[in-house]
Design an enzyme around this catalytic site. Structure first.
Site, PDB file in Angstrom:
ATOM      1  CG  HIS A   1      -1.936  -1.110   1.224  1.00  0.00           C
ATOM      2  ND1 HIS A   1      -2.835  -1.299   0.203  1.00  0.00           N
ATOM      3  CD2 HIS A   1      -2.195  -2.100   2.127  1.00  0.00           C
ATOM      4  CE1 HIS A   1      -3.608  -2.335   0.464  1.00  0.00           C
ATOM      5  NE2 HIS A   1      -3.236  -2.839   1.631  1.00  0.00           N
TER       6      HIS A   1
HETATM    7  C1  BDR Z   1      -4.012   1.665   4.160  1.00  0.00           C
HETATM    8  O1  BDR Z   1      -4.612   1.499   5.444  1.00  0.00           O
HETATM    9  C2  BDR Z   1      -3.629   1.345   6.430  1.00  0.00           C
HETATM   10  O2  BDR Z   1      -3.968   0.286   7.270  1.00  0.00           O
HETATM   11  C3  BDR Z   1      -2.324   1.084   5.710  1.00  0.00           C
HETATM   12  O3  BDR Z   1      -1.234   1.620   6.417  1.00  0.00           O
HETATM   13  C4  BDR Z   1      -2.520   1.774   4.387  1.00  0.00           C
HETATM   14  O4  BDR Z   1      -2.155   3.125   4.464  1.00  0.00           O
HETATM   15  C5  BDR Z   1      -4.433   0.518   3.271  1.00  0.00           C
HETATM   16  O5  BDR Z   1      -5.823   0.516   3.086  1.00  0.00           O
END
Ligand code: BDR
Ligand code: CA
Length: 321
Positions: A245
């Site tokens: 992500h």
């Molecule tokens: C996003 O949500 C958070 O849990 C992670 O760090 C990332 O930024 C993914 O959906």
């Protein structure tokens, strides 16, 4: 080429930590500061983690504490089953290396830093967008002074994926949908790196093991911090690896050619069963849509060169750029 001057707005967070190491080691990025926000854990925990990460991997880079809760809602519960009880996969956190805390709140740090470097600052925002919305509320004139805002968040339905927390919403946008709709409506260039590309980009178990074996202290850290996160992916998605992500937002800054994009204004639903859903009106769509028309166009990532992304991260961690 001059370096990208970056403020990293973050809720560390395992993948936030992996993206911080990436930025700290890449020679084309100059980190101007870290700003913390609630999200994966409470603001106390994410700020402590940001200070630890800065102290360990980016000594001298300031950390400013940001919002403890969304603009209009209660703070969400920490995501301990994803990021561990301490937000960093339950690794040991050495208090002795923690960076000092800047005296300003995060949104003030953002305003002051943007004004000190007009036209030069890139905001990489990988948590709920509350700090950015507060900065706009306090000083709306900063928007045109920002070079670009690159956000990890949202989902636009490629591969039929619209969310990872609800069927309609991704975690960072759902974390503060009101703030997200404000940020997407401001007159600064916004690029959105959402689940459409981050869930296509997977670091396998073997890839992470290779970083551990070849990436020195940084590679060992990436391995250690991702053990709990990898177990979560195996349980929840039967994945032998992890979705990438937050490091995808960093990659977009460094190598935008790795992404296929679409432009058009983006709105965020702020109530109802689909609260947090992100919807773009493509700039090629001719029909009138008053809730989108006359809003700034955002760039939304729809596809990614996965091998190119993974190679860039690996070469950065292993020092073979
Ligand atoms: C996003 O949500 C958070 O849990 C992670 O760090 C990332 O930024 C993914 O959906
Ligand atoms: Ca994050």
């Amino acid at each position: 080429m001059s370096k990208h001057k970056v403020i990293y707005d973050t809720d560390p967070g395992v993948d936030d930590a992996m993206a911080l190491v990436f930025q700290a080691l890449h020679p084309d990025i100059e980190l101007l500061g870290l700003t913390s926000v609630f999200g994966n854990a409470t603001i106390e925990t994410t700020t402590r983690n940001a200070r630890f990460l800065a102290g360990r991997f980016a000594p001298g880079v300031p950390v400013a504490q940001g919002a403890a809760a969304p603009l209009k809602r209660a703070a969400p519960e920490p995501l301990a089953w994803i990021h561990g009880d301490n937000g960093l996969g339950n690794i040991a956190i050495e208090a002795s290396v923690e960076a000092a805390l800047d005296s300003r709140p995060a949104h003030r740090f953002i305003i002051d830093t943007v004004r000190a470097h007009p036209g030069e600052v890139t905001l990489i925002a990988v948590g709920p967008l509350t700090n950015l919305a507060l900065a706009l509320a306090d000083d709306p004139q900063i928007a045109p002074l920002v070079k670009q805002v690159v956000i990890m968040g949202g989902a636009f339905g490629t591969d039929a994926v619209l969310g990872n927390v609800t069927p309609a919403a991704e975690a960072n946008i759902l974390g503060d949908p009101d703030a997200a709709d404000i940020v997407f409506g401001a007159p600064w260039p916004v690029a959105i790196v959402g689940l459409d590309v981050t869930q296509r980009t997977i670091m396998s178990h073997d890839y992470l093991a290779s970083l551990r074996d070849r990436g020195g202290a940084a590679g060992q850290f990436v391995w250690d911090v991702s053990r709990h996160y990898e177990a979560f992916h195996e349980q929840s998605a039967q994945l032998k690896g992890i979705y990438v992500h937050d490091s995808s937002a960093v990659t977009y800054v460094l190598a935008p050619h790795l992404y296929t994009t679409r432009t058009g204004p983006v709105r965020v639903l702020t109530d109802g069963i689909a609260v947090g859903q992100t919807i773009q009106k493509p700039s090629t769509m001719p029909v009138p849509a008053p809730d989108w028309d006359n809003r700034p166009e955002s760039t939304v990532c729809l596809d990614v060169d996965v091998a190119g992304m993974l190679a860039l991260y690996e070469r950065t961690i292993c020092g073979t750029l």
